[in-house]
Design an enzyme around this catalytic site. Structure first.
Site, PDB file in Angstrom:
ATOM      1  N   LYS A  46       0.737  -1.195   0.029  1.00  0.00           N
ATOM      2  CA  LYS A  46       0.111   0.043  -0.015  1.00  0.00           C
ATOM      3  C   LYS A  46       0.870   1.285   0.090  1.00  0.00           C
ATOM      4  O   LYS A  46       1.969   1.215   0.425  1.00  0.00           O
ATOM      5  CB  LYS A  46      -0.872  -0.045   1.179  1.00  0.00           C
ATOM      6  CG  LYS A  46      -0.332   0.186   2.476  1.00  0.00           C
ATOM      7  CD  LYS A  46      -1.106   0.090   3.687  1.00  0.00           C
ATOM      8  CE  LYS A  46      -2.304   1.002   3.645  1.00  0.00           C
ATOM      9  NZ  LYS A  46      -3.246   1.011   4.712  1.00  0.00           N
ATOM     10  N   ASN A  70     -13.054   5.296  -4.660  1.00  0.00           N
ATOM     11  CA  ASN A  70     -12.282   5.374  -3.343  1.00  0.00           C
ATOM     12  C   ASN A  70     -11.567   6.677  -3.311  1.00  0.00           C
ATOM     13  O   ASN A  70     -11.150   7.583  -4.116  1.00  0.00           O
ATOM     14  CB  ASN A  70     -11.482   4.244  -3.245  1.00  0.00           C
ATOM     15  CG  ASN A  70     -10.030   4.804  -3.535  1.00  0.00           C
ATOM     16  OD1 ASN A  70      -9.194   5.222  -2.864  1.00  0.00           O
ATOM     17  ND2 ASN A  70      -9.538   4.297  -4.770  1.00  0.00           N
ATOM     18  N   LEU A  74      -4.544   7.838   1.102  1.00  0.00           N
ATOM     19  CA  LEU A  74      -3.097   7.190   1.516  1.00  0.00           C
ATOM     20  C   LEU A  74      -2.787   6.929   2.895  1.00  0.00           C
ATOM     21  O   LEU A  74      -1.797   7.269   3.459  1.00  0.00           O
ATOM     22  CB  LEU A  74      -2.105   8.183   0.880  1.00  0.00           C
ATOM     23  CG  LEU A  74      -1.981   8.610  -0.585  1.00  0.00           C
ATOM     24  CD1 LEU A  74      -1.152   9.635  -1.011  1.00  0.00           C
ATOM     25  CD2 LEU A  74      -1.648   7.217  -1.217  1.00  0.00           C
ATOM     26  N   CYS A 131      -0.447  12.281  -6.714  1.00  0.00           N
ATOM     27  CA  CYS A 131      -0.445  12.819  -5.489  1.00  0.00           C
ATOM     28  C   CYS A 131      -0.542  14.514  -5.790  1.00  0.00           C
ATOM     29  O   CYS A 131       0.128  14.905  -6.499  1.00  0.00           O
ATOM     30  CB  CYS A 131       0.823  12.425  -4.547  1.00  0.00           C
ATOM     31  SG  CYS A 131       0.676  10.722  -4.180  1.00  0.00           S
ATOM     32  N   ILE A 192      -3.401   2.028 -15.828  1.00  0.00           N
ATOM     33  CA  ILE A 192      -3.603   3.402 -15.152  1.00  0.00           C
ATOM     34  C   ILE A 192      -4.063   3.423 -13.785  1.00  0.00           C
ATOM     35  O   ILE A 192      -4.742   2.403 -13.394  1.00  0.00           O
ATOM     36  CB  ILE A 192      -4.780   4.049 -15.958  1.00  0.00           C
ATOM     37  CG1 ILE A 192      -5.888   3.229 -15.821  1.00  0.00           C
ATOM     38  CG2 ILE A 192      -4.325   4.235 -17.585  1.00  0.00           C
ATOM     39  CD1 ILE A 192      -7.551   3.805 -16.505  1.00  0.00           C
ATOM     40  N   GLY A 218     -12.030  -0.650 -11.284  1.00  0.00           N
ATOM     41  CA  GLY A 218     -12.952  -1.796 -11.752  1.00  0.00           C
ATOM     42  C   GLY A 218     -13.367  -1.948 -13.129  1.00  0.00           C
ATOM     43  O   GLY A 218     -12.624  -1.140 -13.990  1.00  0.00           O
TER      44      GLY A 218
END
Length: 302
Positions: A46, A70, A74, A131, A192, A218
């Protein structure tokens, strides 16, 4: 017939092309009751930042047609916690461990990678340039060639291993960003990352996410992802890692045939924790059925 599923990403040799997408597989150990981690080509842990992050307020996940949004933000305990507490528990796994790195400045990215550099079981990092650059008003690094290049350059100087740069699809031309990071020493690109999306709770008349917008992943994004992988593979000389809505082996092969040297499985892990192993087995079976003895013979054939 023995099938060789080995693939290379820079100096990294993967036993097969199946990786896990960051943020969908924890630190790997969470899935050890369901699959043999040693069978994976690698797993990407993660998103990890220089300092601990609490993440965004709840709700930060929402189901959408053929996908999910989502906005986790982070959430993690920082690089030092990962090194001291997580790394000792996973370093024995016979699969490539790749750390997904995020930051608010090029210096942040570089420092995280510098602290990882001497961990012998971590030979690669994946740089999340989606980010926000806090020095430039929150614009994501990955939306400009200058921002993407600056982060890649800083990481390349700090980390001797394989540098994979994860590209944002929320741009006009993803190939420009890919070429920019290639020029700064990236060993590979992965794409991506999630598409920007939004969902509304009509009964409450409010956004479904606390942050209003979030990242869409998804099956809904797969055709866009395959197209971008195909374009990027033709634009750069470094390996491309494909991801975005891969739910099964057929989906994975779409990306490989379009030019991906490896693939990452993300959202599917939430639905079926054995998805990665099923994809590995499907690719092996496909190669046998079609008389392909080396997976590399399938990369970019269209």
């Amino acid at each position: 017939m023995a099938v060789d599923l080995t693939t290379r990403i820079g100096s990294l040799t993967l036993k097969n092309p199946v990786l896990t997408a960051s943020g969908t597989f924890g630190y790997g150990e969470e899935f050890s009751d369901f699959i043999d981690l040693n069978r994976l080509g690698g797993f990407i842990i993660k998103g990890t930042t220089l300092h601990a992050r609490e993440g965004n307020p709840y709700p930060r996940m929402a189901e959408t047609p053929s996908g999910m949004l989502n906005a986790v933000g982070l959430q993690n305990k920082g690089i030092d916690y990962m090194i001291d507490h997580i790394y000792p528990r996973i370093k024995h796994v016979d699969s490539e461990i790749i750390v997904n790195v995020s930051g608010a400045s090029p210096e942040d990215y570089a420092e995280v990678c510098r602290r990882i550099a001497d961990r012998t079981s971590i030979n690669a990092v994946e740089i999340n340039i989606s980010c926000p650059n806090v020095k430039q008003g929150g614009m994501a690094f990955g939306t400009t060639t200058e921002g993407a290049a600056a982060v890649t350059r800083a990481v390349r100087e700090a980390f001797p291993g394989v540098v994979i740069v994860k590209l944002s699809p929320n741009v006009t031309d993803i190939t420009e960003i890919a070429r920019a990071v290639e020029a700064e020493g990236a060993d590979a690109v992965s794409l991506i990352n999630t598409l920007m999306g939004m969902a509304v709770d009509v009964e409450r008349r409010r956004p479904c996410l606390s942050t209003v917008t979030g990242g869409l992943s998804g099956p809904a994004v797969r055709p866009v992802a395959v197209r971008m992988v195909w374009q990027t593979a033709k634009a750069v000389k470094i390996p491309v890692i494909g991801l975005g809505g891969i739910m099964n082996g057929r989906d994975a092969l779409e990306f490989i045939l379009a030019g991906a040297s490896a693939i990452e499985i993300g959202t599917a892990n939430f639905i079926d924790p054995q998805a990665t192993i099923k994809v590995i087995d499907y690719i092996d079976d496909y190669c046998r059925r079609h008389g392909v003895d080396n997976i590399n013979d399938l990369i970019g054939v269209i």
